[in-house]
Design an enzyme around this catalytic site. Structure first.
Site, mmCIF file in Angstrom:
data_model
loop_
_atom_site.group_PDB
_atom_site.id
_atom_site.type_symbol
_atom_site.label_atom_id
_atom_site.label_comp_id
_atom_site.label_asym_id
_atom_site.label_seq_id
_atom_site.Cartn_x
_atom_site.Cartn_y
_atom_site.Cartn_z
ATOM 1 N N HIS A 11 0.842 -1.208 0.000
ATOM 2 C CA HIS A 11 0.000 0.000 0.000
ATOM 3 C C HIS A 11 0.873 1.252 0.000
ATOM 4 O O HIS A 11 1.280 1.744 1.048
ATOM 5 C CB HIS A 11 -0.909 -0.037 1.240
ATOM 6 C CG HIS A 11 -1.965 1.026 1.281
ATOM 7 N ND1 HIS A 11 -3.290 0.770 1.542
ATOM 8 C CD2 HIS A 11 -1.904 2.369 1.106
ATOM 9 C CE1 HIS A 11 -3.986 1.888 1.531
ATOM 10 N NE2 HIS A 11 -3.157 2.897 1.273
ATOM 11 N N HIS A 13 0.966 4.911 -2.506
ATOM 12 C CA HIS A 13 0.496 5.689 -3.663
ATOM 13 C C HIS A 13 1.710 6.328 -4.331
ATOM 14 O O HIS A 13 2.482 7.028 -3.660
ATOM 15 C CB HIS A 13 -0.468 6.783 -3.198
ATOM 16 C CG HIS A 13 -1.657 6.249 -2.468
ATOM 17 N ND1 HIS A 13 -2.913 6.156 -3.045
ATOM 18 C CD2 HIS A 13 -1.800 5.768 -1.200
ATOM 19 C CE1 HIS A 13 -3.765 5.649 -2.164
ATOM 20 N NE2 HIS A 13 -3.106 5.411 -1.036
ATOM 21 N N GLU A 192 -10.872 4.148 7.360
ATOM 22 C CA GLU A 192 -9.801 5.095 7.674
ATOM 23 C C GLU A 192 -10.438 6.391 8.194
ATOM 24 O O GLU A 192 -10.321 6.745 9.352
ATOM 25 C CB GLU A 192 -8.940 5.367 6.431
ATOM 26 C CG GLU A 192 -7.802 6.353 6.671
ATOM 27 C CD GLU A 192 -7.162 6.884 5.386
ATOM 28 O OE1 GLU A 192 -7.828 6.890 4.328
ATOM 29 O OE2 GLU A 192 -6.002 7.330 5.456
ATOM 30 N N ASP A 270 1.916 4.114 2.832
ATOM 31 C CA ASP A 270 0.828 4.944 2.292
ATOM 32 C C ASP A 270 1.356 6.085 1.395
ATOM 33 O O ASP A 270 1.311 5.963 0.172
ATOM 34 C CB ASP A 270 -0.047 5.473 3.424
ATOM 35 C CG ASP A 270 -1.478 5.772 3.010
ATOM 36 O OD1 ASP A 270 -1.843 5.482 1.853
ATOM 37 O OD2 ASP A 270 -2.244 6.290 3.835
ATOM 38 N N ASP A 271 1.765 7.189 1.985
ATOM 39 C CA ASP A 271 2.298 8.343 1.236
ATOM 40 C C ASP A 271 3.507 8.844 2.035
ATOM 41 O O ASP A 271 3.417 9.868 2.746
ATOM 42 C CB ASP A 271 1.242 9.453 1.137
ATOM 43 C CG ASP A 271 -0.054 8.956 0.508
ATOM 44 O OD1 ASP A 271 -0.121 8.864 -0.725
ATOM 45 O OD2 ASP A 271 -0.983 8.629 1.274
#
Ligand SMILES: Nc1ncnc2[nH]cnc12
Ligand SMILES: [Zn+2]
Length: 322
Positions: A11, A13, A192, A270-271
């Site tokens: 996961h 991005h 989330e 995630d980011d």
């Protein structure tokens, strides 16, 4: 110390992995003004809405296939240097289209970066197409139809990200029917920004093998049991959850409670630069802050490979590398 542990990530991005320095260099290249989005070498945002605005700006500085190849190879090289053997990247053709880059060229650039990184480091990577929830059900369905038609050996899954508080999962179910029929792996951001009901909706209506985050399922004990019974894999992103204030602190983070309940979990960034983290940092946090043993962390890595959207031959090769 977790530096020596093999790692895998499901996961992340891709635009969210751009280091601020690269974003600034790209902004200068295209004459774009980063004020308000990058300050003092860091991304500027204060809640989910401003995070998405900042994300959109960052994405807008990547405008060609070459730009995406550069970003992707740099991120995968960083992962490989941290002992990562597998990465799944969430890619958003809508962001490419927003700057005039066709979905085909967008994917071609990403693939070039993936192949270059694999050649140099051995890291394996696949791409998961994102439909952006806040662009509305029609657009997510359009993206799903495109993903179902699009044939690329490295594109193996579909996901929905974006503003979870907009609409209900039911509004997007037709898009997931399309990609399921096409044989793509399915995951969905849920639990989330919204509570347990969002995870329950996802299980009922989308039937994903994995859920992005899913952590607010902890609010419903029956739902936690259902996740464990189904074997649904949670793509947990603790640093992201703390940064976005999904939980106030690590002591309140439910990762340990999911593990104790028999839910299958994985560690993800995630980011990463938006949330001042990295996959390596997430592994360190799991060890030092959340108190997981090396054996428990290795189980999470194995779970990631077991849940990866790859063909079985590749999965066996990856499992053998652990
Ligand atoms: N944490 C997140 N949640 C939802 N959508 C996203 N897009 C990028 N990061 C995201
Ligand atoms: Zn995400």
């Amino acid at each position: 110390m977790t530096a020596h542990l093999k790692k895998a990530e499901l996961h992340c991005h891709v635009e969210g992995a751009a280091p601020p320095a690269l974003t600034l260099a790209q902004a200068e290249k295209y004459g774009l003004n980063p004020t308000g989005f990058v300050e003092n070498g860091a991304y500027v945002w204060h809640d989910f809405t401003s995070f998405i605005a900042c994300y959109d700006f960052v994405a807008s500085v990547f405008r060609t296939a070459e730009d995406y190849a550069l970003l992707t190879e740099a991120y995968l090289a960083e992962l490989a240097a941290a002992n990562t053997i597998y990465s799944e990247l969430f890619i958003s053709p809508d962001h490419g289209e927003a700057v005039g880059l066709s979905p085909d060229d967008y994917v071609a650039g990403l693939a070039a970066g993936i192949y270059a990184a694999r050649e140099k480091t051995g890291i394996e990577c696949r791409m998961v197409i994102i439909g952006e929830r806040h662009l509305g059900p029609e657009n997510v369905l359009r993206r799903a139809r495109w993903a179902a038609e699009f044939q690329h050996p490295l594109v193996t899954g579909f996901n929905m990200a974006g503003e979870e508080r907009m609409n209900r999962v039911a509004d997007y179910a037709p898009a997931f029917d399309v990609v399921r029929e096409a044989g793509l792996g399915i995951t969905i951001h849920a639990g989330e920004l919204c509570g347990a009901f969002s995870v329950a909706d996802a299980l009922d209506l989308v039937r994903p093998s994995r859920i992005g985050h899913g952590v607010r399922a902890i609010e419903d004990g029956e739902l936690v049991k259902r996740l464990a019974d189904l074997g649904t894999v949670l793509e947990v992103c603790p640093g992201s959850n703390i940064a976005l204030k999904v939980f106030p602190d690590y002591a309140s983070h439910p990762l340990r409670r999911f593990v104790d309940a028999g839910v299958r979990v994985t560690l993800n960034s995630d980011d990463p630069p938006f949330f001042h983290t990295s996959l390596a940092a997430e592994y360190e946090t799991a060890s030092r802050v959340l108190g997981f043993s090396d054996a428990e962390i290795n189980t999470m890595t194995r779970t990631a490979i077991e849940a990866a959207f790859v063909d079985e031959a590749t999965r066996q090769v990856l499992l053998a590398r652990l």
